[in-house]
Motif scaffolding. Structure first.
Motif, short mmCIF file in Angstrom:
data_model
loop_
_atom_site.label_atom_id
_atom_site.label_comp_id
_atom_site.label_asym_id
_atom_site.label_seq_id
_atom_site.Cartn_x
_atom_site.Cartn_y
_atom_site.Cartn_z
N GLU A 43 0.86 -1.18 0.00
CA GLU A 43 0.00 0.00 0.00
C GLU A 43 0.89 1.22 0.00
N GLY A 44 0.35 2.29 -0.52
CA GLY A 44 1.13 3.51 -0.58
C GLY A 44 0.25 4.64 -1.07
N THR A 51 14.48 4.00 -3.01
CA THR A 51 14.24 4.14 -1.58
C THR A 51 14.68 5.51 -1.08
N ALA A 52 13.90 5.99 -0.14
CA ALA A 52 14.27 7.18 0.61
C ALA A 52 14.68 6.63 1.98
N VAL A 53 14.59 7.42 3.04
CA VAL A 53 15.06 6.93 4.33
C VAL A 53 14.27 5.70 4.78
N GLY A 60 6.57 0.99 2.22
CA GLY A 60 7.66 0.56 3.08
C GLY A 60 8.79 -0.01 2.24
N ARG A 61 10.03 0.32 2.59
CA ARG A 61 11.20 -0.10 1.79
C ARG A 61 11.25 -1.59 1.53
N GLU A 71 10.74 -3.67 -2.11
CA GLU A 71 11.76 -4.53 -2.68
C GLU A 71 11.18 -5.91 -2.98
N LEU A 72 10.47 -6.47 -2.00
CA LEU A 72 9.86 -7.79 -2.17
C LEU A 72 8.83 -7.78 -3.29
#
Length: 175
Positions: A45-46, A92-94, A114-115, A119-120
């Motif tokens: 989600e984002g 990616t950011a922080v 979420g980073r 990636e996954l």
């Protein structure tokens, strides 16, 4: 009736995905969007970069589905066949990441993911992208499937008559 939703929630739990309260509306719409035997492989989600709505992006064993259940105004569902995706990448950011998906001549951009999940998610989608096209032929949703799905969305009150007719016209135009 709620059993398909429970199945979906179980699938997500097995994948170690715990959607936030913000994704609740989109998750609830999934039983109407997915085919009966379609499995979720991963979900993130984002935020939709275009309108800043909270959205979910689900990768299933057949396609990539973008779901935006707007507050009060209905639902935007876009799905993309893996054979039409030319690239997917994340930056990616922080703490958070953004995902960019190039589909034919369209770019789908989502940020605030979420980073680790980004990636996954990209890995899972790339896995499907690398499969031979034949493995999706039977799964390509036909216009009939799309119309059936639209009907279900309308019946369950997710789509208004107007939205239903608009989407139906788009499908008919493709035929």
């Amino acid at each position: 009736m709620g059993s398909r939703l429970d199945e979906i929630k179980e699938e997500l739990e097995k994948l170690d995905i715990n959607p936030t309260i913000f994704a609740r509306k989109e998750i609830r719409a999934l039983p109407d969007i997915l085919s009966a035997d379609e499995k979720i492989v991963y979900l993130v989600e984002g935020r939709n970069k275009v309108n800043n709505h909270h959205i979910i992006l689900a990768a299933t064993d057949r396609r990539l589905i973008f779901v935006d259940k707007e507050f009060m105004y209905g639902l935007t569902v876009q799905d993309y066949s893996y054979t039409k995706i030319s690239s997917i990448q994340y930056e990616t950011a922080v703490m958070l990441a953004s995902i960019d998906i190039q589909v034919t001549d369209d770019i789908v951009e989502i940020d605030g993911v979420g980073r680790y999940h980004a990636e996954l998610f990209c890995e899972k989608v790339r896995d499907f992208m690398s499969r031979p096209k034949e493995s999706f032929h039977k799964a390509e949703p036909t216009s009939l499937d799309e119309l059936e799905q639209l009907g279900r969305l309308k019946e369950s009150g997710i789509l208004s008559e107007e939205e239903f007719n608009e989407q139906k016209k788009k499908i008919m135009d493709k035929l």
